[in-house]
Design an enzyme around this catalytic site. Structure first.
Site, short mmCIF file in Angstrom:
data_model
loop_
_atom_site.label_atom_id
_atom_site.label_comp_id
_atom_site.label_asym_id
_atom_site.label_seq_id
_atom_site.Cartn_x
_atom_site.Cartn_y
_atom_site.Cartn_z
N SER A 1 0.63 -1.19 0.05
CA SER A 1 0.04 0.01 0.10
C SER A 1 0.87 1.30 0.08
CB SER A 1 -1.04 -0.08 1.10
OG SER A 1 -1.62 1.29 1.27
N SER B 1 -0.52 4.29 0.48
CA SER B 1 -1.41 5.14 1.59
C SER B 1 -0.63 5.57 2.51
CB SER B 1 -2.66 4.37 1.98
OG SER B 1 -3.54 4.31 0.85
N LYS C 1 -12.98 -4.97 2.55
CA LYS C 1 -13.97 -4.00 2.26
C LYS C 1 -15.48 -4.22 2.52
CE LYS C 1 -11.02 -1.31 -1.23
NZ LYS C 1 -11.05 -0.72 -2.29
N ASP D 1 -13.81 5.34 -3.52
CA ASP D 1 -13.19 5.15 -4.79
C ASP D 1 -14.03 5.71 -5.85
OD1 ASP D 1 -11.21 3.44 -3.82
OD2 ASP D 1 -12.39 1.62 -3.86
N GLY E 1 -15.56 -5.00 -16.07
CA GLY E 1 -15.40 -5.48 -14.69
C GLY E 1 -16.55 -5.65 -13.81
N ALA E 2 -16.51 -6.39 -12.75
CA ALA E 2 -17.73 -6.54 -11.94
C ALA E 2 -17.41 -6.58 -10.57
CB ALA E 2 -18.72 -7.26 -12.51
N ASN F 1 -18.24 -8.03 -18.38
CA ASN F 1 -17.38 -8.66 -17.44
C ASN F 1 -17.19 -10.06 -18.03
OD1 ASN F 1 -15.91 -8.68 -15.03
ND2 ASN F 1 -17.24 -10.36 -14.24
N LEU G 1 -20.13 -13.33 -16.86
CA LEU G 1 -21.43 -12.51 -17.33
C LEU G 1 -22.30 -12.48 -16.01
CD1 LEU G 1 -23.30 -11.19 -19.75
CD2 LEU G 1 -24.18 -13.45 -19.99
N ARG H 1 -22.12 -12.16 -13.06
CA ARG H 1 -21.52 -11.11 -12.04
C ARG H 1 -21.85 -9.58 -12.77
NH1 ARG H 1 -15.74 -11.08 -9.91
NH2 ARG H 1 -16.55 -9.71 -8.02
#
Ligand code: NDP
Length: 280
Positions: free
Chosen positions: A20, A22, A71, A108, A131-132, A154, A157, A159
């Protein structure tokens, strides 16, 4: 930096967390704003998020960033969620409130939009989102809520369909069909992990052959900064937006909540991160 009993503390929880950037960013902002604050990386294994968060809260931390794989657990942990967190179904920024409760945000999507705006890109009409996963969901929600038409493609499919249903908006196309729909789009977002580490793994150049000349091509992947997609887009003279600005932009809200200043996205922060990513 001297840490004392009055230093304001925040950090990032992940597993692993050593990659990371951050801490670099937040500690740079603390130093440049002359804040008595420190931001630390905290490796916490799956299953231990709750106990870690309770401990940090009891120890007086102001708040925490949460990254992979925590998350969604963070979403379940917090007492209240912002609208962005509810839309994203995930929390990446937690504030430990003075009354002992916790608030969770997902920054985000806003970070993605702010990065586009910082590159002079206005509101988009129609975005193709690849993306998903977690990043795609945050980006898709932010674009949809900004009034943009979105199409999701994606590899898996089902997702993509689940994401569209969760967001209650947008369209879905099969993975092999997205390049054929690009002519009607003014924004393409790669929110998959394709290109991470520089591996091509996909015919980006061929996929862009039907792009409109005003297509903006953006990538959430920022390692390397010039991903295979962005390279292919640049070869076709399309405007590109890399993912590093999103990383910086998404960090600002948390810093503001914990340390009391909304930091500007300056060239120094970007140069610092680039330096670190290049390993020099
Ligand atoms: P997830 O694991 O949640 O999702 C990964 C996505 O990539 C899925 O849609 C997956 O498709 C797709 N994918 C993976 N491999 C392939 C492949 N070979 N071909 C096609 N599709 C593929 O990850 P995240 O959404 O959390 O993260 C995605 C990327 O975004 C990461 O590289 C991460 O570093 C970056 N990121 C950047 C941020 C920034 O600030 N710039 C913020 C957050 C993330 P499938 O469903 O079929 O598996």
């Amino acid at each position: 930096m001297t840490i004392t009993g009055t230093t304001k503390l925040a950090g990032v929880i992940g597993w692993p967390v050593e990659h990371s950037r951050s801490p670099l960013l937040h500690n740079h902002w603390c130093a440049s704003h002359d804040i008595d604050g420190a931001y630390v990386p905290l490796p916490v294994p799956p299953g231990s998020l709750d106990v870690a968060l309770r401990g940090l809260q009891a120890a007086g931390f102001r708040g925490i960033n949460v990254t992979i794989p925590h998350k969604e657990d963070a979403f379940r942990f917090v007492d209240r969620k912002t609208q962005s967190a509810l839309r994203a179904g995930a929390v990446n920024t937690i504030v430990f409130e003075d009354d002992g409760t916790t608030t969770g945000d997902c920054t985000d999507g806003k970070g993605f939009l702010a990065n586009l705006h910082a590159h002079g890109v206005g509101n988009s009409r129609h975005a193709m989102i690849l993306g998903a996963g977690g990043a795609a969901r945050a980006v898709a929600a932010a674009l949809l809520d900004s009034g943009c038409r979105i199409t999701i493609a994606n590899r898996t499919l089902q997702r993509a369909i689940a994401l569209r249903d969760a967001l209650e908006g947008g369209e879905v196309v099969e993975w092999d069909a997205w390049p054929g729909q690009l002519a009607s789009c003014d924004l393409l977002v790669n929110a998959t992990s394709l290109g991470l580490g520089g591996s091509a793994g996909y015919d980006w150049s061929g996929s862009l052959s039907g792009a409109a000349p005003d297509l903006i091509v953006s990538d959430v992947v920022y390692v390397p900064l010039m991903t295979p997609l962005l390279q292919a887009a640049r070869m076709r003279d399309l405007k590109i937006v890399d993912g590093l600005g999103m990383l910086i932009q998404q960090a600002r809200a948390g810093f503001n909540a914990w340390f009391g200043i909304l930091p500007q996205v300056d060239d120094t922060a970007r140069a610092l991160l680039l330096h670190s990513l290049n390993g020099d």
